[in-house]
Design an enzyme around this catalytic site. Structure first.
Site, PDB file in Angstrom:
ATOM      1  N   ASP A 126       0.851  -1.184   0.000  1.00  8.23           N
ATOM      2  CA  ASP A 126       0.000   0.000   0.000  1.00  8.23           C
ATOM      3  C   ASP A 126       0.892   1.240   0.000  1.00  8.23           C
ATOM      4  O   ASP A 126       2.054   1.183   0.407  1.00  8.23           O
ATOM      5  CB  ASP A 126      -0.887  -0.054   1.253  1.00  8.23           C
ATOM      6  CG  ASP A 126      -1.696   1.195   1.453  1.00  8.23           C
ATOM      7  OD1 ASP A 126      -2.500   1.533   0.550  1.00  8.23           O
ATOM      8  OD2 ASP A 126      -1.527   1.855   2.497  1.00  8.23           O
ATOM      9  N   ARG A 127       0.345   2.372  -0.401  1.00  7.49           N
ATOM     10  CA  ARG A 127       1.146   3.606  -0.480  1.00  7.49           C
ATOM     11  C   ARG A 127       1.022   4.464   0.775  1.00  7.49           C
ATOM     12  O   ARG A 127       1.936   4.570   1.571  1.00  7.49           O
ATOM     13  CB  ARG A 127       0.704   4.423  -1.703  1.00  7.49           C
ATOM     14  CG  ARG A 127       1.446   5.755  -1.845  1.00  7.49           C
ATOM     15  CD  ARG A 127       0.859   6.544  -3.010  1.00  7.49           C
ATOM     16  NE  ARG A 127       1.560   7.761  -3.300  1.00  7.49           N
ATOM     17  CZ  ARG A 127       1.163   8.971  -2.930  1.00  7.49           C
ATOM     18  NH1 ARG A 127       0.060   9.133  -2.221  1.00  7.49           N
ATOM     19  NH2 ARG A 127       1.849  10.039  -3.276  1.00  7.49           N
ATOM     20  N   ASP A 128      -0.111   5.150   0.924  1.00  2.33           N
ATOM     21  CA  ASP A 128      -0.292   6.165   1.959  1.00  2.33           C
ATOM     22  C   ASP A 128      -0.327   5.541   3.345  1.00  2.33           C
ATOM     23  O   ASP A 128      -1.204   4.749   3.661  1.00  2.33           O
ATOM     24  CB  ASP A 128      -1.574   6.961   1.700  1.00  2.33           C
ATOM     25  CG  ASP A 128      -1.534   7.669   0.356  1.00  2.33           C
ATOM     26  OD1 ASP A 128      -0.558   8.394   0.114  1.00  2.33           O
ATOM     27  OD2 ASP A 128      -2.467   7.473  -0.452  1.00  2.33           O
ATOM     28  N   ASN A 170      -5.659   2.548  -3.118  1.00  4.05           N
ATOM     29  CA  ASN A 170      -6.893   3.278  -3.413  1.00  4.05           C
ATOM     30  C   ASN A 170      -6.511   4.746  -3.530  1.00  4.05           C
ATOM     31  O   ASN A 170      -5.879   5.285  -2.623  1.00  4.05           O
ATOM     32  CB  ASN A 170      -7.911   3.138  -2.271  1.00  4.05           C
ATOM     33  CG  ASN A 170      -8.492   1.756  -2.157  1.00  4.05           C
ATOM     34  OD1 ASN A 170      -8.467   0.969  -3.089  1.00  4.05           O
ATOM     35  ND2 ASN A 170      -9.032   1.453  -0.987  1.00  4.05           N
ATOM     36  N   GLN A 171      -6.890   5.388  -4.614  1.00  4.76           N
ATOM     37  CA  GLN A 171      -6.581   6.808  -4.805  1.00  4.76           C
ATOM     38  C   GLN A 171      -7.805   7.525  -5.373  1.00  4.76           C
ATOM     39  O   GLN A 171      -7.831   7.934  -6.530  1.00  4.76           O
ATOM     40  CB  GLN A 171      -5.353   6.974  -5.721  1.00  4.76           C
ATOM     41  CG  GLN A 171      -4.064   6.485  -5.114  1.00  4.76           C
ATOM     42  CD  GLN A 171      -3.659   7.274  -3.873  1.00  4.76           C
ATOM     43  OE1 GLN A 171      -4.024   8.432  -3.682  1.00  4.76           O
ATOM     44  NE2 GLN A 171      -2.871   6.626  -3.000  1.00  4.76           N
ATOM     45  N   CYS A 215      -6.738   1.963  -7.728  1.00  2.00           N
ATOM     46  CA  CYS A 215      -8.163   2.222  -7.871  1.00  2.00           C
ATOM     47  C   CYS A 215      -8.351   3.740  -7.874  1.00  2.00           C
ATOM     48  O   CYS A 215      -8.077   4.392  -6.875  1.00  2.00           O
ATOM     49  CB  CYS A 215      -8.976   1.618  -6.728  1.00  2.00           C
ATOM     50  SG  CYS A 215     -10.719   2.129  -6.794  1.00  2.00           S
ATOM     51  N   CYS A 274     -17.158   0.185  -7.020  1.00  2.00           N
ATOM     52  CA  CYS A 274     -16.426  -0.559  -8.049  1.00  2.00           C
ATOM     53  C   CYS A 274     -15.878  -1.850  -7.444  1.00  2.00           C
ATOM     54  O   CYS A 274     -15.889  -2.039  -6.237  1.00  2.00           O
ATOM     55  CB  CYS A 274     -15.294   0.307  -8.598  1.00  2.00           C
ATOM     56  SG  CYS A 274     -14.048   0.686  -7.354  1.00  2.00           S
ATOM     57  N   LYS A 328     -10.200  -1.329  -2.612  1.00  2.00           N
ATOM     58  CA  LYS A 328     -10.020  -2.192  -1.447  1.00  2.00           C
ATOM     59  C   LYS A 328     -11.032  -1.799  -0.376  1.00  2.00           C
ATOM     60  O   LYS A 328     -11.229  -0.618  -0.151  1.00  2.00           O
ATOM     61  CB  LYS A 328      -8.592  -2.045  -0.886  1.00  2.00           C
ATOM     62  CG  LYS A 328      -7.494  -2.469  -1.817  1.00  2.00           C
ATOM     63  CD  LYS A 328      -6.110  -2.242  -1.205  1.00  2.00           C
ATOM     64  CE  LYS A 328      -5.781  -0.765  -1.049  1.00  2.00           C
ATOM     65  NZ  LYS A 328      -4.475  -0.473  -0.451  1.00  2.00           N
ATOM     66  N   ASP A 336      -1.529  -0.473   5.945  1.00  2.00           N
ATOM     67  CA  ASP A 336      -1.754   0.147   7.249  1.00  2.00           C
ATOM     68  C   ASP A 336      -3.224   0.215   7.648  1.00  2.00           C
ATOM     69  O   ASP A 336      -3.531   0.740   8.710  1.00  2.00           O
ATOM     70  CB  ASP A 336      -1.148   1.558   7.295  1.00  2.00           C
ATOM     71  CG  ASP A 336      -1.871   2.553   6.407  1.00  2.00           C
ATOM     72  OD1 ASP A 336      -2.259   2.176   5.280  1.00  2.00           O
ATOM     73  OD2 ASP A 336      -2.037   3.707   6.837  1.00  2.00           O
TER      74      ASP A 336
END
Length: 178
Positions: free
Chosen positions: A11-13, A53-54, A82, A90, A94, A119
């Site tokens: 995951d990113r953020d 998720n973005q 996403c 959709c 996630k 996270d």
């Protein structure tokens, strides 16, 4: 636990950097240990896939290409993003599994031989659980609160490992695999 590890989804953020909130890729900085953790995976020839998720893409605050460029610069093998608002319902946002299934099809992955590091229990851990992936929750970003204040939102699932951060998560994965 992990035989023939095929890929690690990250995951990113809040996992790779930031505090869990949206940060435009031009302003995003990974944690000081993130590049080293990614390099450890690459050193062992483990496929590294971004899983994020973005929904701010749907608001015009960034583009998918902005994120794809960022992930490529960080050394990811590919990125699964996403761009939809959660209200769009959709199949890729996630905790839905669309992004994981897309990656599995593209790279011929057995998702039970992959790891998801994130996270947020109610998105990252639930998505991983639904496809049988190994689940690693980091304490950075939303991780601490996800495992306390918001634990009720994913109470039916238990992470396979609770890591301090991405570096700890990667070390644990490598110990399981090597």
């Amino acid at each position: 636990m992990i035989e023939d590890l095929q890929a690690v989804f990250i995951d990113r953020d809040g996992t790779l950097g930031g505090d869990g909130h949206f940060i435009h890729p031009k302003d995003f900085a990974p944690y000081s240990f993130s590049r080293g953790a990614l390099n450890k995976l690459k050193h062992h020839h483990i496929k590294i896939l971004a899983l994020t998720n973005q929904h701010n893409i749907s608001k015009g605050k960034a583009t998918e290409e902005d994120f794809r460029h960022e992930f490529k610069e960080l050394g990811f093998d590919d990125s699964f993003i996403c761009p939809h608002n959660p209200a769009d319902a959709c199949s890729c946002h996630k905790p839905e599994t669309g992004l994981l299934l897309e990656a599995a099809e593209k790279y011929h992955l057995d998702l039970t031989k992959t790891v998801v590091i994130g996270d947020v229990g109610s998105t990252d851990m639930l998505a991983a659980h639904r496809v049988g992936a190994v689940k690693v929750l980091v304490s950075t970003g939303w991780g601490g609160r996800s495992n306390s204040d918001y634990r009720h939102t994913w109470s039916e699932v238990e992470a396979d490992y609770y890591a301090r951060d991405l570096a700890d998560a990667v070390d644990w994965v490598l110990k399981q695999w090597l």
